[in-house]
Design an enzyme around this catalytic site. Structure first.
Site, PDB file in Angstrom:
ATOM      1  N   LYS A 114      -8.697   3.939 -11.132  1.00 15.82           N
ATOM      2  CA  LYS A 114      -9.235   3.282  -9.936  1.00 15.82           C
ATOM      3  C   LYS A 114     -10.295   4.190  -9.329  1.00 15.82           C
ATOM      4  O   LYS A 114     -10.056   5.395  -9.177  1.00 15.82           O
ATOM      5  CB  LYS A 114      -8.123   3.066  -8.897  1.00 15.82           C
ATOM      6  CG  LYS A 114      -7.058   2.116  -9.380  1.00 15.82           C
ATOM      7  CD  LYS A 114      -5.986   1.927  -8.327  1.00 15.82           C
ATOM      8  CE  LYS A 114      -4.839   1.132  -8.919  1.00 15.82           C
ATOM      9  NZ  LYS A 114      -3.541   1.490  -8.419  1.00 15.82           N
ATOM     10  N   ARG A 160      -7.259  12.143  -7.001  1.00 11.73           N
ATOM     11  CA  ARG A 160      -5.890  12.131  -6.488  1.00 11.73           C
ATOM     12  C   ARG A 160      -4.994  12.791  -7.533  1.00 11.73           C
ATOM     13  O   ARG A 160      -4.963  12.361  -8.683  1.00 11.73           O
ATOM     14  CB  ARG A 160      -5.445  10.690  -6.254  1.00 11.73           C
ATOM     15  CG  ARG A 160      -4.055  10.662  -5.726  1.00 11.73           C
ATOM     16  CD  ARG A 160      -3.583   9.288  -5.430  1.00 11.73           C
ATOM     17  NE  ARG A 160      -2.313   9.416  -4.738  1.00 11.73           N
ATOM     18  CZ  ARG A 160      -1.514   8.419  -4.473  1.00 11.73           C
ATOM     19  NH1 ARG A 160      -1.865   7.208  -4.793  1.00 11.73           N
ATOM     20  NH2 ARG A 160      -0.379   8.620  -3.851  1.00 11.73           N
ATOM     21  N   HIS A 201       3.251  11.458  -0.767  1.00 13.72           N
ATOM     22  CA  HIS A 201       2.497  10.686   0.243  1.00 13.72           C
ATOM     23  C   HIS A 201       1.805  11.611   1.246  1.00 13.72           C
ATOM     24  O   HIS A 201       1.478  11.186   2.360  1.00 13.72           O
ATOM     25  CB  HIS A 201       3.415   9.739   1.059  1.00 13.72           C
ATOM     26  CG  HIS A 201       3.916   8.553   0.311  1.00 13.72           C
ATOM     27  ND1 HIS A 201       5.126   7.968   0.614  1.00 13.72           N
ATOM     28  CD2 HIS A 201       3.381   7.812  -0.674  1.00 13.72           C
ATOM     29  CE1 HIS A 201       5.314   6.927  -0.184  1.00 13.72           C
ATOM     30  NE2 HIS A 201       4.276   6.810  -0.972  1.00 13.72           N
ATOM     31  N   ARG A 248      13.232   1.642  -5.253  1.00 16.36           N
ATOM     32  CA  ARG A 248      13.965   2.919  -5.334  1.00 16.36           C
ATOM     33  C   ARG A 248      15.050   2.966  -4.271  1.00 16.36           C
ATOM     34  O   ARG A 248      14.869   2.467  -3.163  1.00 16.36           O
ATOM     35  CB  ARG A 248      13.004   4.093  -5.119  1.00 16.36           C
ATOM     36  CG  ARG A 248      12.114   4.342  -6.305  1.00 16.36           C
ATOM     37  CD  ARG A 248      11.075   5.411  -6.012  1.00 16.36           C
ATOM     38  NE  ARG A 248       9.749   4.863  -6.167  1.00 16.36           N
ATOM     39  CZ  ARG A 248       8.660   5.371  -5.612  1.00 16.36           C
ATOM     40  NH1 ARG A 248       8.725   6.450  -4.878  1.00 16.36           N
ATOM     41  NH2 ARG A 248       7.493   4.803  -5.801  1.00 16.36           N
ATOM     42  N   ARG A 286       7.784  -9.336   2.328  1.00 18.92           N
ATOM     43  CA  ARG A 286       7.436 -10.676   2.831  1.00 18.92           C
ATOM     44  C   ARG A 286       8.464 -11.714   2.387  1.00 18.92           C
ATOM     45  O   ARG A 286       8.870 -12.580   3.156  1.00 18.92           O
ATOM     46  CB  ARG A 286       6.042 -11.089   2.345  1.00 18.92           C
ATOM     47  CG  ARG A 286       4.937 -10.407   3.095  1.00 18.92           C
ATOM     48  CD  ARG A 286       3.642 -10.509   2.371  1.00 18.92           C
ATOM     49  NE  ARG A 286       3.656  -9.680   1.165  1.00 18.92           N
ATOM     50  CZ  ARG A 286       2.578  -9.205   0.579  1.00 18.92           C
ATOM     51  NH1 ARG A 286       1.398  -9.495   1.050  1.00 18.92           N
ATOM     52  NH2 ARG A 286       2.662  -8.445  -0.493  1.00 18.92           N
ATOM     53  N   ASN A 298       2.019  -4.131   8.738  1.00 19.45           N
ATOM     54  CA  ASN A 298       1.960  -5.603   8.781  1.00 19.45           C
ATOM     55  C   ASN A 298       3.232  -6.317   9.182  1.00 19.45           C
ATOM     56  O   ASN A 298       3.254  -7.547   9.213  1.00 19.45           O
ATOM     57  CB  ASN A 298       1.555  -6.129   7.388  1.00 19.45           C
ATOM     58  CG  ASN A 298       0.182  -5.663   6.987  1.00 19.45           C
ATOM     59  OD1 ASN A 298      -0.786  -5.964   7.668  1.00 19.45           O
ATOM     60  ND2 ASN A 298       0.101  -4.918   5.896  1.00 19.45           N
ATOM     61  N   GLU A 313      -5.891   6.462   2.017  1.00 24.28           N
ATOM     62  CA  GLU A 313      -5.794   7.679   1.217  1.00 24.28           C
ATOM     63  C   GLU A 313      -7.112   7.990   0.518  1.00 24.28           C
ATOM     64  O   GLU A 313      -7.500   9.146   0.391  1.00 24.28           O
ATOM     65  CB  GLU A 313      -4.645   7.549   0.203  1.00 24.28           C
ATOM     66  CG  GLU A 313      -3.289   7.594   0.888  1.00 24.28           C
ATOM     67  CD  GLU A 313      -2.164   7.067   0.034  1.00 24.28           C
ATOM     68  OE1 GLU A 313      -2.058   5.833  -0.080  1.00 24.28           O
ATOM     69  OE2 GLU A 313      -1.405   7.875  -0.509  1.00 24.28           O
TER      70      GLU A 313
HETATM   71  P1  AMP Z   1       1.751  -0.723  -0.095  1.00 18.05           P
HETATM   72  O1  AMP Z   1       2.566   0.004  -1.117  1.00 18.05           O
HETATM   73  O2  AMP Z   1       1.371   0.128   1.071  1.00 18.05           O
HETATM   74  O3  AMP Z   1       0.594  -1.466  -0.680  1.00 18.05           O
HETATM   75  O4  AMP Z   1       2.718  -1.829   0.517  1.00 18.05           O
HETATM   76  C1  AMP Z   1       3.137  -2.888  -0.282  1.00 18.05           C
HETATM   77  C2  AMP Z   1       4.239  -3.623   0.396  1.00 18.05           C
HETATM   78  O5  AMP Z   1       3.889  -3.989   1.736  1.00 18.05           O
HETATM   79  C3  AMP Z   1       4.526  -4.932  -0.286  1.00 18.05           C
HETATM   80  O6  AMP Z   1       5.420  -4.771  -1.328  1.00 18.05           O
HETATM   81  C4  AMP Z   1       5.121  -5.758   0.828  1.00 18.05           C
HETATM   82  O7  AMP Z   1       6.507  -5.611   0.784  1.00 18.05           O
HETATM   83  C5  AMP Z   1       4.633  -5.134   2.094  1.00 18.05           C
HETATM   84  N1  AMP Z   1       3.805  -6.040   2.895  1.00 18.05           N
HETATM   85  C6  AMP Z   1       2.488  -6.314   2.774  1.00 18.05           C
HETATM   86  N2  AMP Z   1       2.109  -7.230   3.697  1.00 18.05           N
HETATM   87  C7  AMP Z   1       3.211  -7.543   4.428  1.00 18.05           C
HETATM   88  C8  AMP Z   1       3.490  -8.404   5.518  1.00 18.05           C
HETATM   89  N3  AMP Z   1       2.528  -9.154   6.063  1.00 18.05           N
HETATM   90  N4  AMP Z   1       4.749  -8.455   5.987  1.00 18.05           N
HETATM   91  C9  AMP Z   1       5.722  -7.713   5.445  1.00 18.05           C
HETATM   92  N5  AMP Z   1       5.521  -6.874   4.422  1.00 18.05           N
HETATM   93  C10 AMP Z   1       4.290  -6.775   3.907  1.00 18.05           C
END
Ligand code: AMP
Length: 399
Positions: A14, A90, A179, A240, A284, A334, A384
């Site tokens: 990426k 990274r 992280h 996990r 979600r 979110n 990041e």
């Molecule tokens: P990330 O690893 O930071 O990209 O986060 C991914 C995770 O964020 C996804 O697997 C979802 O579970 C969660 N996520 C993204 N959008 C939402 C939302 N609107 N409401 C709840 N969870 C969310």
């Protein structure tokens, strides 16, 4: 000056191109299925997105394909490779030696190679990405930005496990944390938003995404974090398990006759939200099912939030006093109900969430605590890639 940020995985590469010091993301591209059948590239640049098959039997070819696509994308994203003054990589593990981002030298490459035992899935492809970029962009400065570096400031009391000390001395078995790039980025931004100098700012940062971790920041430095020797420890995550009784490893093996490799897989890929809900690792979907009254989804949500709450309490004890709790990453940015449940009952500790502000804060920076809450609660979207670009640019300007 343009800075290219590279995240090189075992079969993917990426890239994000930034104009610095303006911090402007100009283009993003992903090459997938490197070394596999039908590799493909997708590009976002100049307001357009497109995807197509490409040649990428190795990472060098993948980088060539990415740079070719960026040059082709038109506009002013990238007119010639000479515009790229530095490349930020990274790197997941910097072991005990790397306490910050560093210009890639033979010594730094050796640290990344030696730390591969601690991150066998990540460090080798990270190194392959560094080599590919050094070859393809020989005039550009190569910089390594480590996911573990921010946590290098943890004291022994936080990073030593209650195990025979020889395991630390001889095998470096200890907590490292991950992280770090995200925790440092949101911590710095939170200090700015609060108007508190970073080196005097105490925070609890909560990176809640597919991977989840908490970090206690004292005077701008990480003093504890929830992930451990590997990213399995701590909070409940997408797949996990987070903290469990380590004796389970023995019991699952002995009682259920599950092979060690399968137990490792179960804890890493079939647990967390996925394992608890039996359905999905996506918050979600869990939220939607919980709202429909599904008891298992409800229990999954409660376990997830309870663990976050427990770490907030623990890190308040670690810090003694905190300026703010900061939520970030996919769930943290979110999902207002998770933030509400994680902060529930913490009023007597000084955390008073404002319901309306919390509900309204989705995917953007916001203060979501009540006016006068002794500890502020913030949402700060993480970035990041930008943090890697900033560190890379800084090192490229260093005398
Ligand atoms: P990330 O690893 O930071 O990209 O986060 C991914 C995770 O964020 C996804 O697997 C979802 O579970 C969660 N996520 C993204 N959008 C939402 C939302 N609107 N409401 C709840 N969870 C969310």
């Amino acid at each position: 000056m343009k800075v290219l940020v590279i995240n090189s995985g075992s079969s993917s590469l990426k890239c994000t191109l930034f104009r610095m010091p303006e911090r402007e993301a100009l283009a993003h591209c992903v090459v997938e299925r490197i070394g596999e059948d039908e590799p493909a590239i997708s590009v976002e640049a100049n307001g357009a997105t497109w995807a197509r098959p490409c040649t990428a039997s190795n990472h060098e070819q993948a980088l060539d394909a990415a740079l070719g696509a960026l040059l082709e994308s038109g506009g002013d994203a990238l007119r010639s490779l000479e515009e790229i003054g530095a490349v930020g990589h990274r790197v997941v593990h910097g072991g005990e030696r790397m306490s910050g981002s560093a210009v890639v030298t033979q010594e730094v490459e050796a640290v990344i190679r030696d730390s591969s035992v601690l991150a066998p899935l990540h460090n080798p492809p990270n190194l392959v990405g560094i080599r590919a970029a050094s070859h393809t962009l020989p005039a550009a400065l190569q910089v390594a930005v480590f996911d573990t570096a921010f946590h290098r400031s943890m004291p022994p009391a936080a990073y030593l496990y209650g195990l025979p000390y020889e395991l630390y001395e001889q095998r470096r078995i200890r907590k490292y944390g991950f992280h770090g790039t995200s925790h440092e980025y949101v911590a710095e931004r939170a200090a700015e938003l609060l108007g508190v100098p970073f080196d005097r700012c105490n925070l609890i940062t909560l990176h809640l995404g597919n991977g989840c971790s908490a970090c206690a920041v004292r005077d701008g430095r990480s003093v504890d974090t929830s992930m451990g020797m590997t990213p399995l420890e701590g909070l409940v995550m997408g797949t996990r398990c987070g903290d469990i009784d380590p004796a389970l490893f023995f019991l699952l093996g002995n009682e259920l006759e599950i092979a060690p490799g399968d137990i490792y897989d179960l804890l890493n890929r079939r647990s967390g939200l996925q394992g608890l809900s039996g359905k999905s690792n996506d918050m979600r979907e869990i939220m939607a099912d919980a709202e429909r009254g599904d008891p298992r989804a409800r229990a999954t949500l409660e376990v997830f939030c309870y663990r976050v709450r427990k770490y907030i309490g623990a890190y308040l004890a670690v810090l003694g006093a905190a300026h703010a709790v900061v939520f970030t990453a996919g769930i943290g940015e979110n999902c207002p109900p998770v933030r509400r449940m994680a902060c529930e009952g913490l009023e007597s500790l000084g955390i008073r969430l404002d319901e309306d502000k919390n509900e309204a804060a989705v995917g953007r920076e916001a203060l979501i605590s009540e006016d006068g809450s002794p500890i502020a609660v913030l949402v700060v979207p993480t970035d990041e890639e930008l943090k890697i670009a900033v560190d890379t640019y800084r090192l490229s300007r260093a005398p």
